[in-house]
Design an enzyme around this catalytic site. Sequence first.
Site, PDB file in Angstrom:
ATOM      1  N   GLY A 189       0.815  -1.206   0.000  1.00 58.79           N
ATOM      2  CA  GLY A 189       0.000   0.000   0.000  1.00 58.79           C
ATOM      3  C   GLY A 189       0.849   1.257   0.000  1.00 58.79           C
ATOM      4  O   GLY A 189       1.954   1.285  -0.534  1.00 58.79           O
ATOM      5  N   SER A 190       0.338   2.286   0.677  1.00 56.23           N
ATOM      6  CA  SER A 190       0.909   3.634   0.548  1.00 56.23           C
ATOM      7  C   SER A 190       2.365   3.748   0.972  1.00 56.23           C
ATOM      8  O   SER A 190       3.027   4.739   0.648  1.00 56.23           O
ATOM      9  CB  SER A 190       0.101   4.610   1.386  1.00 56.23           C
ATOM     10  OG  SER A 190      -1.255   4.458   1.090  1.00 56.23           O
TER      11      SER A 190
END
Lengths: 556, 122
Positions: free
Chosen positions: A271-272
Amino acid sequence: MRTRRLPYPHRAVAVRRRQRAMLAAGLFAAAFATVVMRLFVIATEAQQVATTAPVRSAATTLTRADIVDRDGRLLATEVPVDALYADARHIWDPKEAAAALVSILPELDEASLERKLSSGLAFVWIKRDLTPAQYAQVRSLGIAGLGVRRETKRVYPVGRTAAHVVGFVDIDNRGLAGVERALDQRLRDPARGGAPLTLSLDLRVQHVVADELAAASEEFRAVGATGIVLDVHSGEVLAMASVPDFDPNHPADSPAETRFNRATLGVYEMGSTFKTFTTAMALDAGVVTIRDGFDASQPIRIGRFTISDYHPEARWLSVPEIFQYSSNIGSARMAMATGPERQRAYLSRFGLLSAPAIEIAEVAPPLLPPQWGPVETMTISFGHGLAVSPLQTATAMAAMVNGGLMIPPTILKRSPEGPVRAKRVISEDVSASMRTLLRLVVSEGTGGKADVIGYPVGGKTGTAEKAQGGRYARKALLSSFVGVFPALQPRYLVLVLLDEPQPTAETHGYATGGWTAAPTCGRIIARIAPMLGLIPEDQAVAGPSDGPQIAVVNDQ
Amino acid sequence: MIQALNLATLALTIALCFGLYKITNETRQAQRDLNAIEQKIEAERETIDVLRAEWSHLVRPARLEALSERHLALQSVSATQISTLDRIPFRADLPSALPPLRGVPAPAFVPRRKPSLGGVSF
């Protein structure tokens, strides 16, 4: 004695006779002297043999070296045990013997024991590790044909705390998992004379991480969790834990999935967290500067995908804002400006496209996308479409903040003066910018719950939806946080990843990295920073850069 | 003369036989003692191994933490309790006004000196 004068010829004969007799006497004397000398030598040599022969060294009695943590605390050692065997040829009454043995060792199966005892074989194992009390009881039975052999048994005094790193052995003391397996030869090498193997782990830090992960996975009812603490300047792993865990003293008692080391064997779309890498490569390649920005007002539609933001700002965002608000749109645009080839080259240099080399048996290679086109470039920019292990993520993040040097991770303690194999992957200036950006995420952005009084933390949250049956599942999240501290001159990195955390009343229905992994990371840092000897700083004051000096060997 | 030599040789032989027997016997005894001591050393070494493992098991952090929680009133050290000597103000150094510091517990009484913030090192 009276001498007779003999005539001349007789006299000559007598002289010759006497000479012969003297010669014979001389020969006998020489032979006798030789025997005496030999006896003397034998008598003194026997004493020499007695003083040197049967000294048994530790290396021959212990078959596997101890494993200790970086301060010498025992993680694995060997203790002597008595192993019971039978010579079935000399067992008179197998039925009675089996019944008597089962009364002392109730875990044995009487029927199969009786079969063993009546097999007629010269050697059958009955039980490999007897307690001293059981040994005494078996002796008192007085059954002929039973024997006891002294063996060594591997024990793990700290139990679950470092189970996944240290690993375990089989009944014949061969390494089956973890360091025990990866360094099996080294541990059994008699040339090393039983010198202990010193890991980079710090048992206190390891305990804190294991403890907090267990608490977090209970609080958020997660199916699993993993945590890593890394020294960003030396690549040494100070702690590595995976939940659920198992007792290495009895590995077979826990279900197989508890032995899965999520830190090295699990690969996840992070993810981020990947936005850190996207931003760093864009800055390092000179595609953007810290003062540039991208249009994040509209979701991006490409093919059948729509890229939108989790916290939409729906406006033009500067590079720090993209990072701080974790904008997918902005990251995707930044990655497209960098381009697929350059993105791939950078990720490869960050060690994210190949299996990391570490002294643990269980290491998984990353899962790469089948092709690497614009769509993949955009999704990978915010951490989807490329699955890597938490260890890879931690190592790459360390390179982002330590001045831009990629240092291979290790589970073994490095000697302080030895050179570290390091490779420059981003410039020092970009690394300094990344430290500032990571601090911004914690002081102003999504990672606020990771901050610790006295120890400013920089970091990045990550929340990925788990791919299930070819789709992303909205409710099944992988929430993570990678924190570094002290934020502006980082010494240590802490990664926390929770597998499918559930929201609670305190998190207002959120199960994202900022609400679950970040506070866990903060609690870990608050507990370990004083142990690691860091002096807390007042928020206003930035101390001078005084990190450990490392010798850089360029092996590009 | 030959007889005297024979007698002397015989006496020497007997003396040497006795000496050899004595030395051999002493050697055997020393060997037995040595083996016994070595067995004892081995047993002690095994005991040390067991005790070391047991000690490590008993002082493992998880157990100590649980025991400390149950029996002691101690808590984890927080950052606000750690400082260095050069951050402790000297009386003579500074005037008296003292703005509050973020993250520092309020003192029981108002100190007369402002703490020095300089010289942080780690």
